[in-house]
Design a protein around this motif. Structure first.
Motif, PDB file in Angstrom:
ATOM      1  N   GLN A 245       0.848  -1.143   0.041  1.00  0.00           N
ATOM      2  CA  GLN A 245       0.015   0.199  -0.273  1.00  0.00           C
ATOM      3  C   GLN A 245       0.912   1.160   0.159  1.00  0.00           C
ATOM      4  OE1 GLN A 245      -2.432  -0.896   3.513  1.00  0.00           O
ATOM      5  NE2 GLN A 245      -3.842  -1.808   2.371  1.00  0.00           N
ATOM      6  N   MET A 246       1.781   1.279   0.677  1.00  0.00           N
ATOM      7  CA  MET A 246       2.787   2.494   0.832  1.00  0.00           C
ATOM      8  C   MET A 246       3.431   2.740  -0.630  1.00  0.00           C
ATOM      9  SD  MET A 246       4.644   1.711   4.406  1.00  0.00           S
ATOM     10  CE  MET A 246       5.748   2.981   4.320  1.00  0.00           C
ATOM     11  N   LEU A 247       3.745   1.376  -1.280  1.00  0.00           N
ATOM     12  CA  LEU A 247       4.499   1.828  -2.789  1.00  0.00           C
ATOM     13  C   LEU A 247       3.298   2.177  -3.538  1.00  0.00           C
ATOM     14  CD1 LEU A 247       6.603  -1.473  -2.924  1.00  0.00           C
ATOM     15  CD2 LEU A 247       7.449   0.945  -2.433  1.00  0.00           C
ATOM     16  N   ASN A 248       1.969   1.972  -3.442  1.00  0.00           N
ATOM     17  CA  ASN A 248       1.154   2.504  -4.226  1.00  0.00           C
ATOM     18  C   ASN A 248       0.500   3.651  -3.743  1.00  0.00           C
ATOM     19  OD1 ASN A 248       0.928   0.134  -5.873  1.00  0.00           O
ATOM     20  ND2 ASN A 248      -0.355  -0.895  -4.382  1.00  0.00           N
ATOM     21  N   GLY A 249       1.219   4.446  -3.001  1.00  0.00           N
ATOM     22  CA  GLY A 249       1.010   6.036  -2.438  1.00  0.00           C
ATOM     23  C   GLY A 249       0.412   6.116  -1.292  1.00  0.00           C
ATOM     24  N   HIS A 250       0.010   5.016  -0.571  1.00  0.00           N
ATOM     25  CA  HIS A 250      -0.605   5.192   0.723  1.00  0.00           C
ATOM     26  C   HIS A 250       0.523   5.178   1.847  1.00  0.00           C
ATOM     27  CE1 HIS A 250      -4.749   4.600  -0.979  1.00  0.00           C
ATOM     28  NE2 HIS A 250      -4.060   3.601  -1.727  1.00  0.00           N
ATOM     29  N   THR A 251       1.203   6.280   1.764  1.00  0.00           N
ATOM     30  CA  THR A 251       2.297   6.521   2.851  1.00  0.00           C
ATOM     31  C   THR A 251       2.070   6.267   4.222  1.00  0.00           C
ATOM     32  OG1 THR A 251       1.936   8.852   2.913  1.00  0.00           O
ATOM     33  CG2 THR A 251       3.522   8.043   1.238  1.00  0.00           C
ATOM     34  N   GLY A 252       0.766   6.472   4.689  1.00  0.00           N
ATOM     35  CA  GLY A 252       0.507   6.473   6.156  1.00  0.00           C
ATOM     36  C   GLY A 252      -0.143   4.962   6.663  1.00  0.00           C
ATOM     37  N   ALA A 253       0.049   3.814   5.602  1.00  0.00           N
ATOM     38  CA  ALA A 253      -0.685   2.701   5.782  1.00  0.00           C
ATOM     39  C   ALA A 253      -0.156   2.081   7.030  1.00  0.00           C
ATOM     40  CB  ALA A 253      -0.556   2.040   4.580  1.00  0.00           C
ATOM     41  N   MET A 254       1.276   2.072   7.126  1.00  0.00           N
ATOM     42  CA  MET A 254       1.731   1.336   8.220  1.00  0.00           C
ATOM     43  C   MET A 254       1.488   1.963   9.216  1.00  0.00           C
ATOM     44  SD  MET A 254       3.533  -1.519   8.745  1.00  0.00           S
ATOM     45  CE  MET A 254       4.537  -1.939   7.144  1.00  0.00           C
TER      46      MET A 254
END
Length: 482
Positions: free
Chosen positions: A256-265
């Motif tokens: 998800q982070m690689l797909n632009g959702h930087t705050g997923a973690m």
């Protein structure tokens, strides 16, 4: 009786892939020049032949989807079959291992447990050392796919809470596995390469850096030396700790982070809980070490960080013999191993999310006691926890405790002492690696255990890696009646 051909077809293909992987240590052995390369050549030919024949024989039975029974059987069948073939190089190679020892090592590798029956690792051929690392690395990516694809669909141990609404039917289980595996593989390979590069920069030779990167990112813990990670101190312990933590986090968040959702973690409740637990445990252990031993604060913090991270993630490396740290920390290490990392990672054991759901349930019950007429539902990560998830989590805890007790008793009946029996059962079911005590503790290994004890541990490693119920359901008559 349901059709087993689709299951055998997939298993056959995976056996072929395992056989082809044996060519890598064969090439390493050829380069080393110790004359061990025929071991892997013969093992590869046998493995590819049997796997290919099985896949061809069952190809006409392949359908678009798998039933629930077929999926349960596939998940268990893969982890039973691959160790059998993975053990062949240990039997034919310089170790000349007996079948039970070879299977123990292969099962420990593919389940990423990290317990070993081999001594003299420092002098083993590089091909065998690489093979141990590859087994764990393959097991690591395999368990991520199982945790993200199979277990949520099979509603095992509360894993259905991570079920993706985009893939609701069992008929899409194989396409989903392929899609997820391809996305996760990019992250998995990238972390492995980055870890190897960091080890290399800090002074490891290329071979050690490669193998230890494989066993760090897989949270497996096989090392190239009898002293485990103790031959590498200082900055390498920090690097290893970082990558063990990263490998114990949910891999879907990386995607998800690689797909632009930087705050997923950051938004993931598991990840936040995991970081908090590690921080709290490291601070406690560091304080105890500084009060007992004349350590420099940095050394106390580093040793606590590395060894606690290693055990809680299920990696199983050890940089020191923490059996010398006193009874409080020894007891703490036992319970740390029963925590585990995040679901959807390479980590093992009970998993953080189950404890979070358990705590949420306890809080809900306490609120109901205070306000009997209030409608209060447990919540996890911003979502209401359904009754099926709650029951599944509670069932898992009960089955885990019962399994731990029965396995401990079984080991005790083979003549092992209490500490070895209980910690051996825990380390196998939770896929941790080292146990406690002089025999299987961080300074020992499993070589001296009797054969019956090794068979008990082999079965426990298998059951623990597949979250217990996936294996146990196969022993019910209703399952086979369909």
């Amino acid at each position: 009786m349901f059709d087993v051909r689709p299951v055998l077809y997939v298993i056959g293909l995976l056996v072929v892939a395992l056989g082809l992987t044996m060519l890598l240590p064969m090439l390493v052995d050829m380069a080393e020049g110790r004359g061990q390369w025929p071991v892997f050549a013969e093992s590869a030919m046998l493995t590819v032949f049997v796997g290919g024949l099985t896949a061809l024989a069952c190809a006409n039975g392949v359908r678009e989807g798998l039933s629930i029974q077929q999926t349960f059987l596939l998940a268990t069948g893969v982890w039973v079959t691959l160790p059998l073939f993975g053990a062949i190089p240990f039997v034919l190679g310089e170790t000349e291992a007996r079948f039970v020892d070879a299977l123990f090592e292969a099962m420990s590798g593919l389940t990423t447990t990290g317990s070993t029956v081999f001594t003299g690792l420092d002098t083993l051929p590089k091909g065998l050392l690489l093979w141990r690392g590859l087994l764990q690395w393959l097991g690591g990516i395999g368990i991520i796919v199982v945790a993200m694809v199979f277990l949520p669909e099979l509603k095992v141990g509360g894993m259905q809470i991570f079920r993706s609404e985009a893939f609701e039917t069992m008929g899409k289980i194989l396409p989903r596995a392929t899609e997820i595996a391809s996305q996760i593989s990019v992250v998995y390979v990238s972390l492995t390469l980055l870890c190897a590069l960091c080890y290399l920069v800090l002074g490891m030779n290329a071979f050690d850096a490669s193998v230890h990167a494989l066993t760090t990112v897989s949270t497996g813990g096989f090392a190239n030396y009898d002293a485990s990670f103790g031959v590498f101190t200082g900055p390498m312990e920090y690097v290893a700790s970082i990558f063990m933590v990263m490998a114990a986090l949910p891999f879907v968040r990386y995607v998800q982070m690689l797909n632009g959702h930087t705050g997923a973690m950051h938004r993931d409740a598991q990840a936040r809980g995991f970081f908090f637990v590690i921080l709290a445990l490291v601070l406690v252990a560091s304080g105890v070490l500084m009060s007992i031993f004349p350590h420099h604060w940095e050394q106390a913090f580093r040793e606590a960080l590395f060894n606690i991270t290693s055990i809680i993630s299920g990696t199983g490396y050890s940089s020191v013999d923490y059996m010398t740290w006193g009874p409080f920390l020894i007891a703490m290490f036992f319970f740390i191993g029963l925590i585990g990392g995040c679901a959807g990672s390479t980590a093992c054991s009970v998993k953080i999310f189950r404890y979070q759901i358990l705590i949420a349930s306890i809080r809900t019950q306490m609120r109901k006691i205070r306000s009997p007429h209030a409608i209060v539902l447990p919540r996890y990560d911003g979502r209401t926890v359904g009754e099926d998830v709650l029951n599944s989590v509670m069932s898992f805890f009960v089955i885990f405790v019962v399994s731990l007790g029965l396995t401990s008793v079984a080991l005790g009946m083979t003549g092992l002492d209490f500490v070895t029996s209980v910690s051996g059962a825990a380390t196998a079911l939770a896929n941790i690696g080292p146990g406690l005590g002089d025999i299987i503790g961080p300074a020992g290994n499993f070589a001296t255990l009797n054969d019956v004890a090794k068979w008990v541990l082999i079965l426990a490693m298998l059951a623990g890696r597949l979250e217990l119920l996936v294996v146990f359901v196969l022993f019910t008559a209703r399952f086979w009646r369909g």
